[in-house]
Design an enzyme around this catalytic site. Structure first.
Site, PDB file in Angstrom:
ATOM      1  N   ASP A 150       2.069  -5.090   8.589  1.00  0.00           N
ATOM      2  CA  ASP A 150       0.863  -4.121   8.562  1.00  0.00           C
ATOM      3  C   ASP A 150      -0.342  -5.049   8.524  1.00  0.00           C
ATOM      4  O   ASP A 150      -0.421  -5.926   7.351  1.00  0.00           O
ATOM      5  CB  ASP A 150       0.904  -3.367   7.462  1.00  0.00           C
ATOM      6  CG  ASP A 150      -0.183  -2.122   7.364  1.00  0.00           C
ATOM      7  OD1 ASP A 150      -1.272  -2.381   7.903  1.00  0.00           O
ATOM      8  OD2 ASP A 150       0.210  -1.058   6.670  1.00  0.00           O
ATOM      9  N   PHE A 162       0.969  -1.235   0.085  1.00  0.00           N
ATOM     10  CA  PHE A 162       0.014   0.058   0.164  1.00  0.00           C
ATOM     11  C   PHE A 162       0.971   1.272  -0.124  1.00  0.00           C
ATOM     12  O   PHE A 162       1.843   1.482   0.591  1.00  0.00           O
ATOM     13  CB  PHE A 162      -0.812  -0.141   1.435  1.00  0.00           C
ATOM     14  CG  PHE A 162      -2.043   1.108   1.239  1.00  0.00           C
ATOM     15  CD1 PHE A 162      -3.372   0.652   0.700  1.00  0.00           C
ATOM     16  CD2 PHE A 162      -1.681   2.399   1.816  1.00  0.00           C
ATOM     17  CE1 PHE A 162      -4.404   1.399   0.695  1.00  0.00           C
ATOM     18  CE2 PHE A 162      -2.954   3.104   1.507  1.00  0.00           C
ATOM     19  CZ  PHE A 162      -4.303   2.899   1.191  1.00  0.00           C
ATOM     20  N   ARG A 196     -12.354  -4.725  -6.970  1.00  0.00           N
ATOM     21  CA  ARG A 196     -12.166  -5.385  -5.744  1.00  0.00           C
ATOM     22  C   ARG A 196     -13.447  -5.726  -5.022  1.00  0.00           C
ATOM     23  O   ARG A 196     -14.046  -4.738  -4.832  1.00  0.00           O
ATOM     24  CB  ARG A 196     -11.262  -4.412  -4.954  1.00  0.00           C
ATOM     25  CG  ARG A 196     -10.098  -5.147  -4.435  1.00  0.00           C
ATOM     26  CD  ARG A 196      -9.183  -3.957  -3.707  1.00  0.00           C
ATOM     27  NE  ARG A 196      -9.906  -2.841  -2.969  1.00  0.00           N
ATOM     28  CZ  ARG A 196      -9.572  -2.295  -1.965  1.00  0.00           C
ATOM     29  NH1 ARG A 196      -8.217  -2.497  -1.440  1.00  0.00           N
ATOM     30  NH2 ARG A 196     -10.051  -1.136  -1.400  1.00  0.00           N
ATOM     31  N   TYR A 240     -11.044   0.738  10.869  1.00  0.00           N
ATOM     32  CA  TYR A 240     -12.383   1.105   9.983  1.00  0.00           C
ATOM     33  C   TYR A 240     -12.520   0.133   8.792  1.00  0.00           C
ATOM     34  O   TYR A 240     -13.565   0.247   8.026  1.00  0.00           O
ATOM     35  CB  TYR A 240     -12.136   2.446   9.500  1.00  0.00           C
ATOM     36  CG  TYR A 240     -10.864   2.984   8.614  1.00  0.00           C
ATOM     37  CD1 TYR A 240     -10.748   2.473   7.168  1.00  0.00           C
ATOM     38  CD2 TYR A 240      -9.855   3.685   9.153  1.00  0.00           C
ATOM     39  CE1 TYR A 240      -9.683   2.919   6.404  1.00  0.00           C
ATOM     40  CE2 TYR A 240      -8.726   4.006   8.466  1.00  0.00           C
ATOM     41  CZ  TYR A 240      -8.683   3.458   7.295  1.00  0.00           C
ATOM     42  OH  TYR A 240      -7.353   3.847   6.335  1.00  0.00           O
ATOM     43  N   LYS A 241     -11.734  -0.885   8.800  1.00  0.00           N
ATOM     44  CA  LYS A 241     -11.871  -1.893   7.631  1.00  0.00           C
ATOM     45  C   LYS A 241     -12.767  -2.998   7.921  1.00  0.00           C
ATOM     46  O   LYS A 241     -13.701  -2.843   8.519  1.00  0.00           O
ATOM     47  CB  LYS A 241     -10.663  -2.221   6.783  1.00  0.00           C
ATOM     48  CG  LYS A 241      -9.919  -0.924   6.273  1.00  0.00           C
ATOM     49  CD  LYS A 241      -8.496  -1.330   5.855  1.00  0.00           C
ATOM     50  CE  LYS A 241      -7.974  -0.173   4.945  1.00  0.00           C
ATOM     51  NZ  LYS A 241      -6.543  -0.188   4.542  1.00  0.00           N
TER      52      LYS A 241
HETATM   53  C1  LIG Z   1      -5.746   0.756   4.322  1.00  0.00           C
HETATM   54  C2  LIG Z   1      -4.302   0.853   4.678  1.00  0.00           C
HETATM   55  C3  LIG Z   1      -3.590   1.741   5.035  1.00  0.00           C
HETATM   56  C4  LIG Z   1      -4.396   3.227   5.606  1.00  0.00           C
HETATM   57  O1  LIG Z   1      -3.583   3.983   6.203  1.00  0.00           O
HETATM   58  P1  LIG Z   1      -4.224   5.437   6.838  1.00  0.00           P
HETATM   59  O2  LIG Z   1      -3.283   6.035   7.822  1.00  0.00           O
HETATM   60  O3  LIG Z   1      -5.241   4.994   7.806  1.00  0.00           O
HETATM   61  O4  LIG Z   1      -4.696   6.296   5.727  1.00  0.00           O
HETATM   62  C5  LIG Z   1      -2.294   1.703   5.293  1.00  0.00           C
HETATM   63  N1  LIG Z   1      -1.601   0.722   4.697  1.00  0.00           N
HETATM   64  C6  LIG Z   1      -2.469  -0.306   4.474  1.00  0.00           C
HETATM   65  C7  LIG Z   1      -1.450  -1.603   4.103  1.00  0.00           C
HETATM   66  C8  LIG Z   1      -3.782  -0.369   4.301  1.00  0.00           C
HETATM   67  O5  LIG Z   1      -4.436  -1.282   3.655  1.00  0.00           O
END
Ligand SMILES: *Cc1c(COP(=O)(O)O)cnc(C)c1O
Length: 412
Positions: free
Chosen positions: A199, A127, A373, A224-225
């Site tokens: 992560d 990401f 997705r 939040y996911k």
């Molecule tokens: C969704 C996601 C994020 C989101 O980071 P925020 O700081 O909440 O914007 C970060 N890393 C990964 C791998 C994600 O899937």
């Protein structure tokens, strides 16, 4: 051949089916985007009203003590801990995933500060914020640190050399749904002398995770996911007891001070997981995280995983039975052990097809390049939902009922 009837029978026998009532889902919507923003727990509305009207409105500042606001990052961390194989007092819910990653990465580099190791290894397909935060930290430090991006798991053994300080990986890839073997990859990193940062953004609440069994070093993730904490709800960070004494990062705000209300000019870190805190938290948003976590306490990650694999298997099988004549490409691994809780499918007009799906109430999302997705959340996705989603997709593709010139929104 699977029929809709069969899906209804699966729903009737599904032990998780009653939990769907815990979510406020709009009529006529098949929500397959819980991997990006989880659905709203019914109780979160009442909870938000209580925090705003009673705790803030009536009790005002006393709520830091009387309503437990100050303790909330730790208390919620303890509720979340069992979902990722963490122990008591090893997790706090706080800040964002990006910021927590920065802290974990800084702490991991600190553990390696007396070694000549200067390289952070990660995947090019990670990401982007994870890569950006690592780049931001290392380039700002300006002490010879650098990033090494690999293009496949097979490159990891060669990439984690004697110069590698930290292996930073996302457990389940946001785009493809590929799931790493956390224990095996961590063992490889440790054998080469590297510290691991995981992560769990697409893992927490989606797949079973056992951080201790894998002997991981640090971890961060989203609420939040799959954890259904609400838009922008604070993230979490895990620091195992064995690393807490040595846990140091540059964001040494007053919430990580040993006695914050002494208001001392000199910083002295507290002991324990509180070191991962920085400053005052968004209390209303933080409070709602509990409503999502509560629902998980009524089932197990094993039951969730069983249904998740059944849902994603069904989705893949139905795509192959009913949409075989269309140019769809499966991106997500078929192998169960390597699959997260999503299915990613390419189509030459992926963005346009996804817009057509959303217009007909099937909500997924789109990620470059060409990837549609679909996230599957066993707490509220039914087998009939999967059938209906594929049927609507089939109709859209058969009728070419999508606009190839569809305008891109800011968020895809
Ligand atoms: C969704 C996601 C994020 C989101 O980071 P925020 O700081 O909440 O914007 C970060 N890393 C990964 C791998 C994600 O899937």
């Amino acid at each position: 051949m699977t029929m809709r009837q069969d899906c209804l029978a699966l729903d009737a026998a599904d032990p998780l089916a009653p939990l769907r009532r815990e979510f406020a889902l709009p009529e006529g919507v098949i929500y397959l985007d819980g991997n990006s923003l989880g659905a709203r727990p019914v109780k979160s509305l009442e909870r938000a009203q209580a925090v705003i009207a009673a705790e803030w409105g009536r009790d005002l500042i006393t709520s830091w003590n009387t309503a437990g606001w100050f303790e909330m990052p730790r208390r919620l961390g303890n509720l979340l801990a069992p979902l990722v194989g963490a122990q008591e007092n090893e997790v706090v819910v706080t800040d964002t995933t990006s910021i927590n990653l920065f802290k974990a990465l800084a702490a991991a580099l600190y553990l390696q500060k007396n070694t000549p190791r200067k390289v952070i290894v990660t995947e090019r397909s990670n990401f982007p914020t994870d890569i950006y935060m690592a780049e931001g930290l290392t380039s700002w430090l300006d002490r010879g640190y650098s990033l090494r991006l690999v293009d496949s798991v097979d490159e990891l053994p060669a990439a984690i050399g004697e110069d590698c300080a930290v292996l930073m990986l996302t457990h389940v890839n946001y785009r493809t749904g590929y799931q790493h073997d956390m224990a095996a990859v961590t063992a490889l990193a440790h054998a080469r002398g590297a510290v691991t940062v995981w992560d769990l953004a697409h893992s927490a609440g989606a797949v079973p995770v056992d951080l201790h069994a894998a002997q991981a070093d640090f971890a961060v993730g989203c609420t939040y996911k799959y954890l259904n904490g609400g838009p922008g709800s604070p993230a979490f960070i895990w620091v195992p007891c064995r690393h807490q004494e040595a846990f140091r990062h540059p964001l040494s705000g007053w919430w990580s001070h040993a006695s914050p209300f002494d208001m001392a000019p000199a910083f002295a870190p507290c002991s324990g997981i509180g070191r991962a805190l920085c400053g005052t938290q968004p209390v209303v948003s933080l409070a709602l995280v509990e409503c999502g976590l509560e629902i998980f306490s009524r089932t197990s990650m094993e039951a969730i995983r069983r249904k998740s694999l059944a849902l994603t298997d069904l989705f893949i099988a139905l795509l192959e039975q009913r949409c075989a004549h269309h140019p769809l490409g499966l991106v997500t691994p078929r192998e169960h052990a390597r699959r997260g809780s999503q299915v990613s499918v390419t189509h030459p007009h992926g963005y346009a097809v996804m817009q057509a799906l959303i217009a007909r109430g099937v909500i997924g999302d789109y990620r470059e390049p060409q990837i549609m997705r679909f996230g599957f959340t066993p707490l509220y996705t039914s087998y009939a939902d999967v059938w209906d989603a594929v049927e609507i997709l089939r109709q859209i593709l058969d009728d070419q009922a999508y606009d190839v010139n569809a305008q891109r929104s800011a968020v895809t």
